[in-house]
Design a protein around this motif. Structure first.
Motif, short mmCIF file in Angstrom:
data_model
loop_
_atom_site.label_atom_id
_atom_site.label_comp_id
_atom_site.label_asym_id
_atom_site.label_seq_id
_atom_site.Cartn_x
_atom_site.Cartn_y
_atom_site.Cartn_z
N ALA A 1 0.82 -1.22 0.00
CA ALA A 1 0.00 0.00 0.00
C ALA A 1 0.85 1.26 0.00
CB ALA A 1 -0.91 0.00 1.22
N ALA A 2 2.11 1.13 0.45
CA ALA A 2 2.98 2.31 0.52
C ALA A 2 3.70 2.56 -0.80
CB ALA A 2 4.00 2.13 1.64
N TRP A 3 3.52 1.69 -1.77
CA TRP A 3 4.22 1.82 -3.05
C TRP A 3 3.24 1.98 -4.20
CZ3 TRP A 3 9.66 1.05 -4.24
CH2 TRP A 3 10.47 1.07 -3.10
N THR A 4 3.57 2.91 -5.10
CA THR A 4 2.74 3.13 -6.28
C THR A 4 3.62 3.14 -7.51
OG1 THR A 4 1.34 4.55 -4.93
CG2 THR A 4 1.03 4.67 -7.32
N ASP A 5 3.32 2.29 -8.46
CA ASP A 5 4.09 2.21 -9.71
C ASP A 5 5.60 2.10 -9.47
OD1 ASP A 5 1.79 2.30 -11.13
OD2 ASP A 5 1.90 4.46 -11.56
N GLY A 6 5.98 1.27 -8.55
CA GLY A 6 7.40 1.02 -8.33
C GLY A 6 8.11 2.10 -7.52
N SER A 7 7.38 3.04 -6.94
CA SER A 7 8.02 4.09 -6.13
C SER A 7 7.38 4.14 -4.75
CB SER A 7 7.85 5.46 -6.79
OG SER A 7 8.45 5.46 -8.05
N PHE A 8 8.20 4.54 -3.77
CA PHE A 8 7.67 4.70 -2.42
C PHE A 8 6.83 5.97 -2.40
CE2 PHE A 8 8.60 6.41 1.99
CZ PHE A 8 7.62 5.64 2.59
N ASP A 9 5.58 5.84 -2.06
CA ASP A 9 4.63 6.95 -2.15
C ASP A 9 4.00 7.14 -0.77
OD1 ASP A 9 3.07 8.91 -3.17
OD2 ASP A 9 1.58 7.56 -4.05
N TYR A 10 4.45 8.16 -0.09
CA TYR A 10 3.97 8.34 1.29
C TYR A 10 3.25 9.67 1.45
CZ TYR A 10 7.83 11.60 1.91
OH TYR A 10 8.65 12.67 1.77
N ASP A 11 2.46 9.75 2.52
CA ASP A 11 1.83 11.02 2.88
C ASP A 11 2.70 11.70 3.94
OD1 ASP A 11 -0.32 10.52 1.24
OD2 ASP A 11 -1.41 9.44 2.82
N PHE A 12 2.60 13.03 4.00
CA PHE A 12 3.39 13.75 5.02
C PHE A 12 2.72 13.63 6.39
CE2 PHE A 12 5.92 15.75 1.74
CZ PHE A 12 7.13 15.91 2.38
N THR A 13 2.65 12.40 6.87
CA THR A 13 2.09 12.18 8.21
C THR A 13 3.15 11.46 9.03
OG1 THR A 13 1.18 10.08 7.52
CG2 THR A 13 -0.29 11.99 7.42
N LEU A 14 3.06 11.62 10.32
CA LEU A 14 4.08 11.03 11.18
C LEU A 14 4.14 9.52 11.01
CD1 LEU A 14 6.19 11.26 13.43
CD2 LEU A 14 4.34 11.05 15.09
N HIS A 15 2.97 8.86 10.95
CA HIS A 15 3.01 7.40 10.86
C HIS A 15 3.53 6.91 9.53
CE1 HIS A 15 -1.12 8.20 9.43
NE2 HIS A 15 -1.29 8.83 10.58
N ASP A 16 3.21 7.61 8.43
CA ASP A 16 3.74 7.18 7.13
C ASP A 16 5.26 7.36 7.08
OD1 ASP A 16 1.46 6.27 6.01
OD2 ASP A 16 1.55 7.56 4.23
N VAL A 17 5.70 8.50 7.60
CA VAL A 17 7.14 8.78 7.60
C VAL A 17 7.87 7.78 8.51
CG1 VAL A 17 8.89 10.47 8.29
CG2 VAL A 17 6.90 11.21 7.00
#
Lengths: 259, 373
Positions: free
Chosen positions: B157-173
């Protein structure tokens, strides 16, 4: 005491250049005493007068010098019509036939004690230079010094061994001379006085005690360090397992927050 | 003391890294299935995924050598710790700056290799105080729990099209740092820890160990490779919750088979190279100056090779479409990217030699000036 009369290494040696018949007597380690004995008749004693100053003494000294390791140790002891020329590796006794055996026994006993002390002194001289470096480990044993555990253990065993040998050596050195005085007893006394063997044994005891103290503390520190390392390994293992559990909980909590 | 074996292995990692980065960034969507360039869709011929394990493992080995040198110079524990922490934090800072300047500001927390190596150096300051067995247990636990952590964190869920795709939230980071980023602590920290732990066994007296011959490290490396094969073989029978990757052997995420296999191969390679080249008899005389120059300036080259191919890509994309990242992974066919990468390797080698000879300032000299005691 230290000499084994049945030692198979005992033998008659070549008499080339020797002023009398030569016997090889094994001492401690691989040391050997070559003892030349020459029976003197009453006429020989009268001819030579004071035997210590005559050609016999010169011949004996020359022979001893040929085989001596350290010429400073050569002692010439004329005593009641007998002559003893002594060094740690070669000795010569001359005297009336009936007294030769007493002289021989006295020289052999003294030489065996001297050889034992000399060997101990050499070992102490080899061990003492390491004390300054090793004493630091007695105060602060580090993990980096773990590789020296075997070395320190060997030095501790050596120190204990030297103390044991000195403990065996010292009592015979302090045995009082027989009363009434005998020729052998007086020869033994003079050899001890001239070589300062009692004082030297005292210094050797002090040095061995120093070694034993330092390496006993080193042995304690090494052992304590090994135990502490085992405890530390156990503590770290618990910490690592707890940390793994914490990470699992944190990731689970973060993931639940995300969803 | 520089060891030719380490220099050559690090130089190899640099060459692999440059070529792979050029192909991935300039031609990624020319992948074998024409889609995003990830997992099984990578080119079979491209040596993807070998440079990072080499770099990270060698960071542990180099730290052990540095630590021994500091101890020999009589530096105390606090001084060593301060220098280590300074170096680790500076590398992390440089990593964040690199993410912003070379990539884009929104990639600041993508947890790339520089921030990871900074973290690893901080971790090694703790590891160096640990006895060997708990350290080995740590490395094993890291590898063992990583699949479970990926499952908990829902890695795909953290990866989109082969790239790490995160939200600027503490838990994602935070999850990116621990599990889901490009180079997360789990399982990548196993490489520097293994390097630190294995250095004395592989390099012997050169790393403060005893020379017990190459058999033990070779056997250890062989066991790791065998364990990797077992992990691949066991994949079909593992529960799907533990297999968040598209294949048994992937770098993103770093699967257990990948970690064990690359770790084993690295241990074997370093052991063999050390035995072959570090005897001081000039057997590595031809390769060493160039390898040493590349190795000595690995950080500068890492930064520079990105600048020379990513910035033109952004400029070209902005000029042609008005969108900076429009040409990313679609700029050219793979073979042209390979040629460009090889030209870059030669250019970087020349630059590194020039920096060596002229003592020109570099990222390494700046880092040393700021962090060394």
């Amino acid at each position: 005491m230290i000499i084994d009369e049945n030692d198979p290494r005992r033998s008659e040696a070549s008499t080339d250049g020797a002023p009398g018949s030569v016997e090889r007597i094994p001492l401690c380690g691989d040391r050997v005493l070559e003892l030349a004995m020459l029976p003197l008749s009453a006429a020989d004693q009268a001819d030579t007068g004071a035997v210590g100053g005559g050609s016999l003494s010169s011949r004996a000294e020359r022979w001893i010098a040929e085989g001596a390791v350290d010429r400073t140790h050569t002692l010439v002891l004329p005593l009641f019509g007998t002559l003893t020329v002594w060094s740690p590796t070669r000795a010569f006794v001359a005297g009336p036939d009936e007294r030769l055996e007493q002289l021989r026994a006295s020289v052999v006993e003294f030489t065996s004690l001297f050889a034992e002390l000399d060997d101990i002194e050499r070992r102490l001289a080899a061990a003492l230079p390491h004390v300054d470096d090793d004493a630091a480990l007695a105060a602060d044993f580090t993990t980096a010094a773990l590789s020296r555990r075997g070395e320190l253990s060997a030095r501790f065993r050596e120190a204990v061994s030297l103390r044991r040998r000195l403990a065996l050596l010292t009592p015979p050195l302090h045995v009082p001379a027989p009363q009434p005085p005998t020729l052998a007893g007086q020869l033994g006394e003079r050899l001890r006085e001239r070589t300062r063997i009692v004082e030297r044994a005292g210094f050797a005891v002090e040095q061995a005690e120093l070694l034993e103290r330092v390496y006993a503390v080193c042995a304690d520190r090494t052992s304590e360090h090994a135990i502490a390392r085992r405890q530390a390994a156990l503590e770290w293992t618990i910490i690592v397992l707890l940390a793994a559990e914490v990470v699992l909980l944190v990731v689970d909590a973060l993931a639940n927050r995300t969803t | 003391m520089r060891l030719p074996s380490i220099d050559i292995l690090r130089a190899l990692a640099i060459v692999l890294m440059i070529v792979v980065h050029f192909v991935e960034n300039l031609s990624g969507s020319y992948g074998s299935d024409g889609g995003p360039f990830l997992g099984a869709a990578r080119y079979g011929w491209l040596p993807t995924g070998f440079a990072a394990p080499l770099f990270t493992f060698l960071s542990g080995v180099s730290y052990r050598l540095w630590l021994d040198a500091q101890t020999r110079r009589g530096r105390d524990d606090v001084t060593i710790s301060k220098a280590t922490v300074r170096r680790g934090l500076l590398l992390m800072l440089l990593g964040f700056a690199f993410n912003v300047v070379v990539w884009t500001p929104e990639d600041v927390f993508n947890w790339d290799v520089l921030t990871f190596i900074g973290t690893a150096i901080l971790a090694l300051d703790v590891v160096r105080r640990m006895p060997p067995w708990p350290t080995a247990l740590t490395a094993c636990l890291v590898v063992a729990v990583s699949p479970a952590l990926r499952s908990l964190a829902d890695y795909p869920a953290a990866w989109t099209d082969g790239s790490f795709d995160y939200d600027f939230t503490l838990h994602d980071v935070a999850l990116g740092f621990l599990v889901t980023g490009y180079f997360p602590v789990f399982p990548w920290i196993a490489f520097p820890i293994a390097g630190f732990l294995a250095a004395p066994a592989i390099l012997g007296p050169a790393a403060g160990g005893e020379d017990r011959g190459p058999l033990r490290p070779l056997a250890g490396g062989g066991l790791l490779v065998a364990a990797s094969a077992v992990a691949i073989a066991l994949r079909p029978v593992l529960p799907s919750t533990l297999t968040s990757s598209t294949a048994a052997w992937t770098m993103f995420p770093a699967t257990t088979a990948y970690v064990l296999g690359t770790l084993g191969a690295t241990v074997i390679a370093l052991t063999l190279l050390h035995r072959r080249l570090d005897g001081g008899d000039g057997r590595a005389a031809v390769a060493t100056p160039w390898a040493s120059a590349l190795s000595r300036h690995a950080l500068t080259i890492y930064l520079l090779h990105h600048v020379v191919h990513v910035w033109p890509l952004w400029a070209w994309g902005y000029a042609s479409t008005g969108e900076m990242t429009s040409l990313w992974q679609v700029a050219m066919p793979a073979w042209i990217a390979v040629v460009c990468g090889l030209v870059c390797v030669v250019a970087m080698a020349v630059v590194a030699r020039w920096m060596d000879q002229t003592r020109a300032p570099s990222a390494e000299s700046l880092l040393r000036w700021l962090s060394d005691p």
